[in-house]
Design a protein around this motif. Structure first.
Motif, PDB file in Angstrom:
ATOM      1  N   GLU A  29      26.672  29.396  10.998  1.00  0.00           N
ATOM      2  CA  GLU A  29      28.043  29.890  11.054  1.00  0.00           C
ATOM      3  C   GLU A  29      28.879  29.013  11.987  1.00  0.00           C
ATOM      4  OE1 GLU A  29      29.619  32.198   9.402  1.00  0.00           O
ATOM      5  OE2 GLU A  29      27.836  32.713   8.217  1.00  0.00           O
ATOM      6  N   LYS A  58      29.511  24.476   7.188  1.00  0.00           N
ATOM      7  CA  LYS A  58      30.079  25.758   6.751  1.00  0.00           C
ATOM      8  C   LYS A  58      31.570  25.615   6.488  1.00  0.00           C
ATOM      9  CE  LYS A  58      29.713  30.300   6.203  1.00  0.00           C
ATOM     10  NZ  LYS A  58      28.806  30.932   5.219  1.00  0.00           N
ATOM     11  N   THR A  94      26.785  25.374   0.941  1.00  0.00           N
ATOM     12  CA  THR A  94      26.161  26.692   0.868  1.00  0.00           C
ATOM     13  C   THR A  94      24.669  26.567   0.589  1.00  0.00           C
ATOM     14  OG1 THR A  94      26.637  26.878  -1.503  1.00  0.00           O
ATOM     15  CG2 THR A  94      28.286  27.761   0.028  1.00  0.00           C
ATOM     16  N   GLN A 115      22.469  24.684  -2.565  1.00  0.00           N
ATOM     17  CA  GLN A 115      22.947  23.378  -3.006  1.00  0.00           C
ATOM     18  C   GLN A 115      21.962  22.296  -2.563  1.00  0.00           C
ATOM     19  OE1 GLN A 115      26.850  23.327  -1.126  1.00  0.00           O
ATOM     20  NE2 GLN A 115      27.853  23.761  -3.083  1.00  0.00           N
TER      21      GLN A 115
END
Length: 256
Positions: free
Chosen positions: A193, A198, A203, A206
């Motif tokens: 995060e 990010k 994501t 991938q």
């Protein structure tokens, strides 16, 4: 080591552009200003107006068995010189900070306090390289002068350089749908995060297939693609989806 007009390159643990540091030269101590710092090699470029002296010519790579001279100024001892012999001319290796280099030299002279950052000269006075810190006192590790010059050229941008941080966990895999440019890549298994990855839109699920156009079939390849970056720049990260579609995302560089 004087590397250009009013420029000195030396060893540092950390440094920030604009920081003022004392520099000890032939005429005594003068004030220097940090131009940039490379965390991946531990080299800092300083601007030192009026330092005096001159940069020495670079020497061709030495051969094993040649004599060399290490020149240093370990305060408060003043200038010192030590005669040694080249015992090893090595190939590609990685510095403790993470930078991959093409070659390195070692001498038969054990590393002594105050000699990190000193200059290794040929017996004719040409510069062979700069003595680097090592984990073992009995070793002498020299970064060749051509590598030092390349790092100095990067540091003249006035920004620190080092290892970029994406903020992803990855694992090498064979792509479920290979493309023309890649059959393997790195599966993203986690994204931190607030990380650059990010914010750029990477994501879980991938596949990272390239960074700055360089294929990333392994974690080591990804690491190498992130070395030598400057803070504030962006890098292109190619990612493939599960269906094989590929897109390129611009990721802002954050240094470790």
């Amino acid at each position: 080591m004087i590397i250009g007009t009013d420029e000195v390159i030396t060893i540092a643990r950390s440094a920030e552009p604009g920081e003022h540091v004392p520099v000890h030269g032939p005429g005594g101590s003068v004030d220097g200003t940090v131009v940039g710092f490379d965390a991946a090699s531990g080299l800092a470029l300083l601007r030192v107006p009026g330092i005096g002296g001159k940069s020495l010519p670079a020497a061709k790579p030495p051969a094993v068995g040649e004599l060399a001279v290490t020149v240093s100024c370990p305060i408060p001892l003043g200038h010192e010189a030590r005669l040694s012999m080249i015992r090893c001319v090595g190939g590609e290796t990685r510095l403790p900070g993470g930078r991959l280099i093409d070659a390195y030299y070692q001498t038969d002279d054990a590393r002594h306090r105050g000699f990190s950052g000193s200059v290794l000269l040929s017996v004719t006075g040409s510069v062979l390289g700069i003595v680097m810190p090592t984990r073992r006192r009995e070793e002498s590790f020299v970064l060749p002068v051509d590598a030092v010059v390349r790092i100095a050229d990067q540091l003249r941008s006035g920004r620190n350089i080092g290892i970029g941080y994406l903020g992803v966990n990855t694992a090498p895999v064979v792509l479920p749908v290979p493309s023309e440019n890649a059959a393997t890549g790195l599966l993203i298994t986690g994204v931190e995060e607030g990380s650059p990855a990010k914010r750029a839109g990477l994501t879980v699920g991938q596949f990272i297939t390239a960074v700055a156009g360089i294929p990333t079939p392994s974690v080591e390849a990804l690491h190498d693609s992130l070395v030598g970056l400057t803070s504030g720049q962006t890098i292109d990260v190619s990612v493939a989806a599960q269906d094989g579609s590929v897109r390129t995302l611009a990721v802002p560089v954050v240094l470790r």
